[in-house]
Design an enzyme around this catalytic site. Structure first.
Site, PDB file in Angstrom:
ATOM      1  N   CYS A   1     -79.164 -73.755  45.102  1.00 12.90           N
ATOM      2  CA  CYS A   1     -78.911 -75.734  45.576  1.00 12.90           C
ATOM      3  C   CYS A   1     -77.079 -75.373  45.383  1.00 12.90           C
ATOM      4  CB  CYS A   1     -79.060 -76.318  44.517  1.00 12.90           C
ATOM      5  SG  CYS A   1     -79.013 -76.286  42.589  1.00 12.90           S
TER       6      CYS A   1
ATOM      7  N   GLU B   1     -81.929 -83.462  41.347  1.00  5.30           N
ATOM      8  CA  GLU B   1     -80.706 -82.337  41.766  1.00  5.30           C
ATOM      9  C   GLU B   1     -81.279 -81.908  42.784  1.00  5.30           C
ATOM     10  OE1 GLU B   1     -79.451 -79.172  42.316  1.00  5.30           O
ATOM     11  OE2 GLU B   1     -80.634 -78.153  40.755  1.00  5.30           O
TER      12      GLU B   1
ATOM     13  N   GLY C   1     -87.348 -85.588  47.303  1.00  7.50           N
ATOM     14  CA  GLY C   1     -86.423 -85.752  45.882  1.00  7.50           C
ATOM     15  C   GLY C   1     -86.825 -87.558  45.870  1.00  7.50           C
TER      16      GLY C   1
HETATM   17  P1  NDP Z   1     -89.576 -79.386  48.255  1.00  5.30           P
HETATM   18  O1  NDP Z   1     -88.163 -80.662  48.027  1.00  5.30           O
HETATM   19  O2  NDP Z   1     -90.355 -79.882  49.580  1.00  5.30           O
HETATM   20  O3  NDP Z   1     -89.818 -79.037  47.233  1.00  5.30           O
HETATM   21  C1  NDP Z   1     -89.448 -78.442  45.875  1.00  5.30           C
HETATM   22  C2  NDP Z   1     -90.625 -79.077  45.226  1.00  5.30           C
HETATM   23  O4  NDP Z   1     -90.824 -80.370  45.121  1.00  5.30           O
HETATM   24  C3  NDP Z   1     -91.528 -77.960  45.160  1.00  5.30           C
HETATM   25  O5  NDP Z   1     -92.158 -77.382  43.194  1.00  5.30           O
HETATM   26  C4  NDP Z   1     -92.806 -78.775  46.038  1.00  5.30           C
HETATM   27  O6  NDP Z   1     -93.678 -77.369  46.004  1.00  5.30           O
HETATM   28  C5  NDP Z   1     -92.179 -80.453  45.552  1.00  5.30           C
HETATM   29  N1  NDP Z   1     -93.180 -81.362  45.843  1.00  5.30           N
HETATM   30  C6  NDP Z   1     -92.643 -81.334  47.579  1.00  5.30           C
HETATM   31  N2  NDP Z   1     -93.834 -82.003  48.174  1.00  5.30           N
HETATM   32  C7  NDP Z   1     -93.831 -82.979  47.271  1.00  5.30           C
HETATM   33  C8  NDP Z   1     -93.599 -84.488  46.605  1.00  5.30           C
HETATM   34  N3  NDP Z   1     -94.244 -85.130  47.367  1.00  5.30           N
HETATM   35  N4  NDP Z   1     -93.874 -84.654  45.748  1.00  5.30           N
HETATM   36  C9  NDP Z   1     -93.373 -84.162  44.711  1.00  5.30           C
HETATM   37  N5  NDP Z   1     -93.243 -83.213  44.424  1.00  5.30           N
HETATM   38  C10 NDP Z   1     -93.174 -82.379  45.693  1.00  5.30           C
HETATM   39  O7  NDP Z   1     -88.491 -78.678  49.205  1.00  5.30           O
HETATM   40  P2  NDP Z   1     -89.146 -77.116  50.191  1.00  5.30           P
HETATM   41  O8  NDP Z   1     -90.294 -76.023  49.273  1.00  5.30           O
HETATM   42  O9  NDP Z   1     -89.899 -77.340  51.529  1.00  5.30           O
HETATM   43  O10 NDP Z   1     -87.693 -76.312  50.935  1.00  5.30           O
HETATM   44  C11 NDP Z   1     -87.025 -77.203  51.550  1.00  5.30           C
HETATM   45  C12 NDP Z   1     -85.257 -77.775  51.540  1.00  5.30           C
HETATM   46  O11 NDP Z   1     -85.313 -78.246  50.251  1.00  5.30           O
HETATM   47  C13 NDP Z   1     -84.916 -76.355  51.373  1.00  5.30           C
HETATM   48  O12 NDP Z   1     -84.685 -75.899  52.513  1.00  5.30           O
HETATM   49  C14 NDP Z   1     -83.680 -76.638  50.906  1.00  5.30           C
HETATM   50  O13 NDP Z   1     -83.018 -77.268  51.218  1.00  5.30           O
HETATM   51  C15 NDP Z   1     -84.622 -77.294  49.829  1.00  5.30           C
HETATM   52  N6  NDP Z   1     -84.234 -76.878  48.419  1.00  5.30           N
HETATM   53  C16 NDP Z   1     -83.532 -77.670  47.240  1.00  5.30           C
HETATM   54  C17 NDP Z   1     -83.798 -76.627  46.121  1.00  5.30           C
HETATM   55  C18 NDP Z   1     -82.212 -77.113  45.171  1.00  5.30           C
HETATM   56  O14 NDP Z   1     -81.872 -76.089  44.295  1.00  5.30           O
HETATM   57  N7  NDP Z   1     -81.574 -78.276  44.712  1.00  5.30           N
HETATM   58  C19 NDP Z   1     -84.741 -76.347  45.538  1.00  5.30           C
HETATM   59  C20 NDP Z   1     -85.582 -76.067  46.938  1.00  5.30           C
HETATM   60  C21 NDP Z   1     -85.466 -76.202  47.907  1.00  5.30           C
HETATM   61  P3  NDP Z   1     -94.722 -77.074  46.243  1.00  5.30           P
HETATM   62  O15 NDP Z   1     -93.513 -75.611  46.453  1.00  5.30           O
HETATM   63  O16 NDP Z   1     -95.419 -76.622  46.044  1.00  5.30           O
HETATM   64  O17 NDP Z   1     -94.987 -77.834  47.754  1.00  5.30           O
END
Ligand code: NDP
Length: 485
Positions: free
Chosen positions: A285, A251, A234
């Protein structure tokens, strides 16, 4: 489902032809391919969205009036309901959700479209008192082209709340779903074209976050970005957006407490506490991941909870389990490492559920675990786990409970269980978070209810009418007409 993006109402392969395998988390095997988008693909999608808006809000989508946008959203919602079983099946296989959870997500998606369909033509500005001889008004206008980075935990729901609100406000959208959960988003884009959204109003580019996602947040043609995911990613998204003065809604998850006082109705609280941590295998989340219990009912509640935890089963959807597998190998390893660290720290496990006998050995199954007496500064009490792991802590007084509840870097949701009305109101005011549930727990719930966090949980609000306002920019128009002589 072909390995293509969806741009300007057409399936478009990745510019360099690369793909990413789609893995079924219930057995760890690849069963599909999606396109691996790059900056060039994102650029193509942003151009298509700009063409739909036009340089001076004169493109086909920008000229679609609020009433007609509402009708399109309503038609899309109906199409979702007609295809609910198919969509739920796609989502369950892609993410490992139980069919029951996936179906609920699809119903919530339809509800988002219904809500925003009805809200489109209620979005208006004000007239403002000003000097004599003037009429001054504010007009709510779309930002233009909005970017949406969707995570894998609730793909269709997060798509609905974010893209639904943005289209309702009149923006054109470019969506980058998580690489682990792209199939339902592609399906929804096809449905949107079928019900009549003009080319370019909604565009989907699949791919990795660090490639397509990073390119989307950095693209100067994006006028607003909404992101749901981890705190670290984020921050990256917000930094990239800030470089081109693009507002962002973040979020970023949480470590949400449920606070149970001695006077609480434990029979009502118990199933809600269990569901708030096993729902979607804890990958929510707003999961209720910390249980704070007043000392007079601590042992009673914990022994009842332990009994429930021991009976919980993780397994594939075909076994109709209490919870499905975690979404991917990375998340599976992450949760196992956190559990190993908790064991090394000597934390007390009060109960553990089971992985269903016969569940495929390569699946990412994690049995639910209940820890008790977890110290306040332990990583287990401070950090988001995103797995079915509940920690319990006891407290004596209301102020101790409040200090524990507010004592993490997060602030998304809190639950309070008490019959004392004055205490309900005090805590509702003093808890530092975006949503408070009293004698219930919504896990972010409610299409109508604004949702979002404070502190490391992010900023801006999704859902409800509040989100719709966020997808607009306010213009003030001052007309000097004078007065009659
Ligand atoms: P990320 O924050 O890395 O991924 C969330 C989204 O961001 C995905 O669509 C991902 O794409 C995308 N993303 C990843 N890197 C970038 C970037 N540099 N620029 C723009 N978009 C990007 O989470 P993770 O999937 O690695 O999960 C790790 C932890 O994050 C979880 O264990 C949890 O704690 C938290 N999380 C929280 C969520 C919530 O609802 N608040 C949802 C998901 C995760 P892609 O998956 O294709 O890499």
């Amino acid at each position: 489902m072909p390995a293509h993006h969806f741009i300007a109402n057409r399936q478009v392969p990745a510019t360099d032809g690369q793909t990413i395998p789609v893995i079924d988390p219930s057995d760890g095997l690849a069963y599909e391919q999606i396109a691996r988008g790059t900056a060039a693909d994102i650029d193509q999608a942003v151009q298509a969205a700009h063409a739909a808006m036009g340089d001076s809000l004169d493109g086909p989508w920008a000229r679609t009036c609020a009433r007609d946008r509402g009708r399109l959203l309503a038609d899309w919602g109906r199409a979702v309901l007609e295809h609910a079983d198919e969509l739920a099946g796609i989502e369950a296989r892609d993410t490992g959700k139980t069919l029951h959870t996936a179906r609920n997500d699809v119903l919530a998606l339809a509800r988002y479209f219904e809500f925003y369909a009805g809200a489109c033509d209620k979005l208006h500005g004000d007239t403002l008192p000003y000097e004599t001889g003037y009429t001054v008004m504010t007009v709510r206008e779309p930002h233009g082209v909005t970017g949406h980075i969707i995570p894998w935990n609730y793909p269709v729901q997060i798509f609905g709340r974010s893209v639904g609100a943005s289209l309702a406000a009149g923006n054109a959208c470019v969506v980058k779903p998580a690489e682990d959960a792209s199939l339902s988003t592609l399906y929804l884009a096809e449905l949107a074209a079928r019900v009549g959204f003009p080319a370019g109003a909604l565009n989907v580019v699949t791919g990795y976050g660090h490639e397509a996602g990073a390119a989307l947040s950095a693209h100067p043609g994006i006028h607003h970005i909404s992101f749901t995911g981890s705190t670290v990613t984020g921050q990256r998204v917000a930094e990239a957006a800030a470089r081109h003065h693009c507002p962002a809604v973040l979020e970023l998850g949480g470590k949400s407490p449920q606070i149970v006082f001695d006077d609480a109705d434990l029979d009502a609280a118990l199933p809600v506490i269990v569901n708030a941590i096993i729902q979607n295998s804890g990958q929510t989340c707003s999961a209720g991941s910390r249980l704070l219990v007043q000392e007079g009912c601590y042992e009673t509640l914990l022994s009842r909870l332990a009994e429930r935890f021991r009976g919980l089963r993780a397994g594939p959807a075909s076994m109709d389990p209490d919870l499905g597998p975690l979404v991917n190998q990375k998340q599976f390893e992450r949760v196992r490492q956190i559990l190993a660290a908790a064991q090394a720290e000597g934390l007390t496990e009060a109960a553990r559920g089971q992985v269903a006998p016969g569940a495929p050995a390569q699946g990412y199954y994690q049995a639910p675990v209940l820890f008790r007496d977890v110290p306040r500064d332990s990583a287990l009490a401070q950090e988001e786990i995103f797995g079915p792991i509940l920690i319990a802590q006891s407290f004596r007084t209301e102020s101790e409970a409040l200090a524990l509840a507010n004592g993490t870097s997060y602030g998304l949701v809190a639950g309070v269980w008490t019959r004392d009305g004055a205490r309900q109101l005090r805590l509702a005011r003093q808890l530092r978070c975006g949503q408070v549930f009293i004698n219930n727990y919504g896990a972010g719930g409610g299409v109508e209810l604004p949702f979002g966090g404070v502190k490391s949980s992010g900023y801006g609000r999704e859902k409800g009418f509040e989100a719709l306002l966020g997808f607009t920019t306010l213009k003030t128009v001052a007309i000097r007409h004078g007065v009659t002589d």
